[in-house]
Design an enzyme around this catalytic site. Sequence first.
Site, PDB file in Angstrom:
ATOM      1  N   ASP A  22      10.447  13.439 -22.739  1.00 30.52           N
ATOM      2  CA  ASP A  22      10.722  13.855 -24.055  1.00 30.52           C
ATOM      3  C   ASP A  22       9.863  13.620 -25.085  1.00 30.52           C
ATOM      4  OD1 ASP A  22      13.025  14.836 -22.913  1.00 30.52           O
ATOM      5  OD2 ASP A  22      14.377  13.105 -23.453  1.00 30.52           O
TER       6      ASP A  22
ATOM      7  N   ASP B 211       8.288  16.311 -27.763  1.00 32.63           N
ATOM      8  CA  ASP B 211       8.325  16.033 -29.239  1.00 32.63           C
ATOM      9  C   ASP B 211       7.038  16.240 -29.722  1.00 32.63           C
ATOM     10  OD1 ASP B 211      11.040  15.713 -29.023  1.00 32.63           O
ATOM     11  OD2 ASP B 211      11.134  13.579 -28.986  1.00 32.63           O
TER      12      ASP B 211
ATOM     13  N   GLU C 114      31.919  33.158 -11.321  1.00 27.64           N
ATOM     14  CA  GLU C 114      31.317  32.231 -12.130  1.00 27.64           C
ATOM     15  C   GLU C 114      32.213  31.268 -12.852  1.00 27.64           C
ATOM     16  OE1 GLU C 114      28.635  34.774 -14.987  1.00 27.64           O
ATOM     17  OE2 GLU C 114      29.811  36.124 -14.068  1.00 27.64           O
TER      18      GLU C 114
ATOM     19  N   LYS D   3      34.572  29.597 -15.573  1.00 23.75           N
ATOM     20  CA  LYS D   3      34.788  29.947 -16.853  1.00 23.75           C
ATOM     21  C   LYS D   3      34.596  28.672 -17.783  1.00 23.75           C
ATOM     22  CE  LYS D   3      38.814  32.313 -19.353  1.00 23.75           C
ATOM     23  NZ  LYS D   3      38.700  31.523 -20.434  1.00 23.75           N
TER      24      LYS D   3
ATOM     25  N   ASP E 229      34.786  26.623 -20.966  1.00 18.80           N
ATOM     26  CA  ASP E 229      35.810  26.601 -22.000  1.00 18.80           C
ATOM     27  C   ASP E 229      35.083  26.250 -23.412  1.00 18.80           C
ATOM     28  OD1 ASP E 229      38.303  26.613 -23.403  1.00 18.80           O
ATOM     29  OD2 ASP E 229      38.915  24.536 -22.868  1.00 18.80           O
TER      30      ASP E 229
ATOM     31  N   GLU F 256      28.681  31.773 -23.873  1.00 17.59           N
ATOM     32  CA  GLU F 256      29.602  30.851 -23.996  1.00 17.59           C
ATOM     33  C   GLU F 256      29.105  29.484 -24.521  1.00 17.59           C
ATOM     34  OE1 GLU F 256      34.180  30.575 -24.196  1.00 17.59           O
ATOM     35  OE2 GLU F 256      32.666  31.969 -23.672  1.00 17.59           O
TER      36      GLU F 256
ATOM     37  N   TYR G 139      26.481  34.693 -19.544  1.00 19.40           N
ATOM     38  CA  TYR G 139      27.190  35.243 -18.400  1.00 19.40           C
ATOM     39  C   TYR G 139      27.231  37.053 -18.360  1.00 19.40           C
ATOM     40  CZ  TYR G 139      30.768  35.858 -22.093  1.00 19.40           C
ATOM     41  OH  TYR G 139      31.554  36.202 -23.109  1.00 19.40           O
TER      42      TYR G 139
ATOM     43  N   LYS H 199      42.820  31.171 -13.425  1.00 21.13           N
ATOM     44  CA  LYS H 199      43.020  29.713 -14.195  1.00 21.13           C
ATOM     45  C   LYS H 199      43.321  28.946 -13.146  1.00 21.13           C
ATOM     46  CE  LYS H 199      42.571  30.029 -18.114  1.00 21.13           C
ATOM     47  NZ  LYS H 199      43.537  30.682 -19.267  1.00 21.13           N
TER      48      LYS H 199
ATOM     49  N   CYS I  11      66.623  19.107 -43.754  1.00 21.98           N
ATOM     50  CA  CYS I  11      65.268  18.722 -43.432  1.00 21.98           C
ATOM     51  C   CYS I  11      64.696  17.288 -43.642  1.00 21.98           C
ATOM     52  CB  CYS I  11      64.420  19.493 -44.320  1.00 21.98           C
ATOM     53  SG  CYS I  11      62.690  19.143 -44.304  1.00 21.98           S
TER      54      CYS I  11
ATOM     55  N   CYS J 181      62.490  16.967 -47.041  1.00 19.77           N
ATOM     56  CA  CYS J 181      62.732  17.289 -48.487  1.00 19.77           C
ATOM     57  C   CYS J 181      64.471  17.149 -48.437  1.00 19.77           C
ATOM     58  CB  CYS J 181      62.364  18.581 -48.790  1.00 19.77           C
ATOM     59  SG  CYS J 181      63.361  20.075 -47.731  1.00 19.77           S
TER      60      CYS J 181
ATOM     61  N   CYS K 232      63.943  25.121 -42.188  1.00 20.04           N
ATOM     62  CA  CYS K 232      64.192  24.328 -43.343  1.00 20.04           C
ATOM     63  C   CYS K 232      64.079  25.530 -44.555  1.00 20.04           C
ATOM     64  CB  CYS K 232      63.095  23.355 -43.612  1.00 20.04           C
ATOM     65  SG  CYS K 232      62.995  22.802 -45.446  1.00 20.04           S
TER      66      CYS K 232
ATOM     67  N   CYS L 146      59.517  21.931 -50.392  1.00 26.59           N
ATOM     68  CA  CYS L 146      59.618  21.052 -49.196  1.00 26.59           C
ATOM     69  C   CYS L 146      58.293  20.624 -49.052  1.00 26.59           C
ATOM     70  CB  CYS L 146      59.756  21.775 -48.059  1.00 26.59           C
ATOM     71  SG  CYS L 146      59.768  20.672 -46.573  1.00 26.59           S
TER      72      CYS L 146
END
Length: 704
Positions: free
Chosen positions: A69, A73, A149, A151, A153, A210, A262, A350, A444, A447, A462, A468
């Site tokens: 690194d 740099d 592949e 997925k 998130d 992603e 992807y 999923k 409620c 309120c 409500c 409220c």
Amino acid sequence: MEPLRAAASRFALARAARDGRVGGFRPKRNKGAIMAVPEKVRRRIEELRRQIDHHNYRYYVLDDPEISDEAYDALVGELRELEARYPELVTPDSPTQRVGAPPSAAFAEVRHRVPMLSLANAFTEDELRAWDRRVRGGLRGQRVEYVCELKIDGVAVNLVYEGGQLVRGATRGDGFRGEDVTANLRTVRSVPLRLRAEAPIPSFVEVRGEVYLSRQAFEAVNRERERQGLSLFANPRNAAAGSLRQLDPAVTASRPLQIFCYGVGHVEGLRLDTHWEALRWMREAGLRTHPASRLCDDLEAVLAFVEEWTHRHRELDYDTDGVVVKVNSFDQQHELGATAASPRWAIAYKFPAQQAVTRVKDIVAYVGRTGAVTPVAILEPVRVSGVTVQHATLHNEDEVRRKDVRIGDFVVVQRAGEVIPEVVRVLAERRTGAERAWQMPKVCPVCGSPIVRPPGQAVARCTGGASCPAQVLERLIHFASRDAMNIEGVGPKLLQQMLDRGLVRDPADLYRLTKDQVLTLERMADRSAQNVLDAIERSKQTTLGRLVYALGIRHVGASTAQALARQFGDIRRLMRASFEEIRDVPGVGPVVARSVRDFFDRRENRGLVERLLRAGVRPESPEAVGTGPLAGKTFVFTGTLDGIPRRQAEEMVRAAGGVVSGSVSAKTDYVVVGTDPGSKAERARKLGVRILDRRAFLDLVGRR
């Protein structure tokens, strides 16, 4: 590996350039003349850029760095020195240009050449097998390969490269139009600013990816926000989305976003026959793809991949919620086509949600911005999918009864879609008899107004409205949220203080705040108070779609707000629009139209809009409706157009200046009829409206 000493020694050339000495001599300068760039410096800058791009490729794409690194740099530092001395040599794709664009007042709208459609989901092996049968049936016995592949998130984006150089980056948006976040995406180090020359370079290509945050980075971001007294992000995906949509690219750059690419959209000047070939090309071009991706000969290989990663995905330092399975051949993808919402050639399996057992300490009534009263379970803290869960929604009164959730129960909880905590079931066998049933309150809890449940509806509300405090607070939170007016740093805690001290009563009051008023709030120093006021001031420059969404109209989400903005182009036009005009906006319909009309029929809501405009809120209108060869022409679609998703066909009409309606009337100009049409076709014939088949429609919009 290049030694640090060798890399650092190259600073000598940069220092010499800074002092006007290169190659052992100091160039003479004529007064008022621009100093010529020594060829040695020009070559060194080009070599530094080549080396930095190479090491970025080794680090981000191959995960096999060649230098430390510190040495990396040193190369970047030397390049910065030289470019500072010779700014005429700075190019947009230089590695030093990842940060530096001025803050944006709002994000411009970008149209994707090829739509970024969402995927249908499968949750079981049987559903995957059913999808495979549909694919093979649609291809009439052809041999099918699949690509699997993970997925990720995160936040889907579209990168546009022209001649190998990154020229635009946008969010997915509604799949057809996204927001231009180019300046922010340029700060993501694993996004190459130019493609590697070792790969074939197309003249134009859309690259889909992603953007995400690792769990470690997410925790660091939240620690910093907590230190600053800001609201915390709920999960890494929300943190990534918030980071990518910062108005100031420097803020985005401070957060270590990463990307996995992807797929490709529209391509010119490069032939790719399969998705697997596209993945290999992207990797060769310097675009980071996921190393676990696998080419599968058949469904059994797909199921083996799914089984493996169902157990292994929690080993990763970033969130994944499933496996994407795609037909490999692009010709076969084209043959299969798409429905109105998703491609037939891909599906997302999923992963089963992670579950945990905890105890219900209490059940409380939560009042939302529309007055909806939702029972929420207060839980003993428990870790679920890497997040500590202390609350879980019980949705409504009927759901509490159906699941028989009682105060004191032990329950199984999970994060639905790996995001929203929910109670799955009660462990009735662990009851002691001390558990207590819950009842929806009659008034409620905030309120004191009556709570009513209209006949035939599941949600109780409500009736306090603007009186409220809970509803007022939630409306303020919604107004300032990222997808609405995006007022950075103005979160729930700060808004609660403002409300408690009488500084604000509605969103328009935010624009009347003074520095002295903000300084009275807790943990607010001079600089932080100014930051709050600056963020509020920046939010005045926004888009019409954001403003419509920010108003918090019931049933109007972000995509519906964008559709209304595109159709009417002006907030006052929308306020004056009739129920029928609103109903006929694509994707709206009668329920949403009635909600919009009811909202603007209330004098206090019209007054709020006028106060916002007087305070300086200037919503930028989207691309004007009604310009182009089909300006003023109204289209209605019925049936299925072979190979053309409904949303794509509607976009063709809008791109040509036309308007799409959901119902046929005497004012309709064309009804486009596909296979299996509904009653709209017969109504068009009775009214004498011109009917178009697929070929005639494509001819009219100029797509043949």
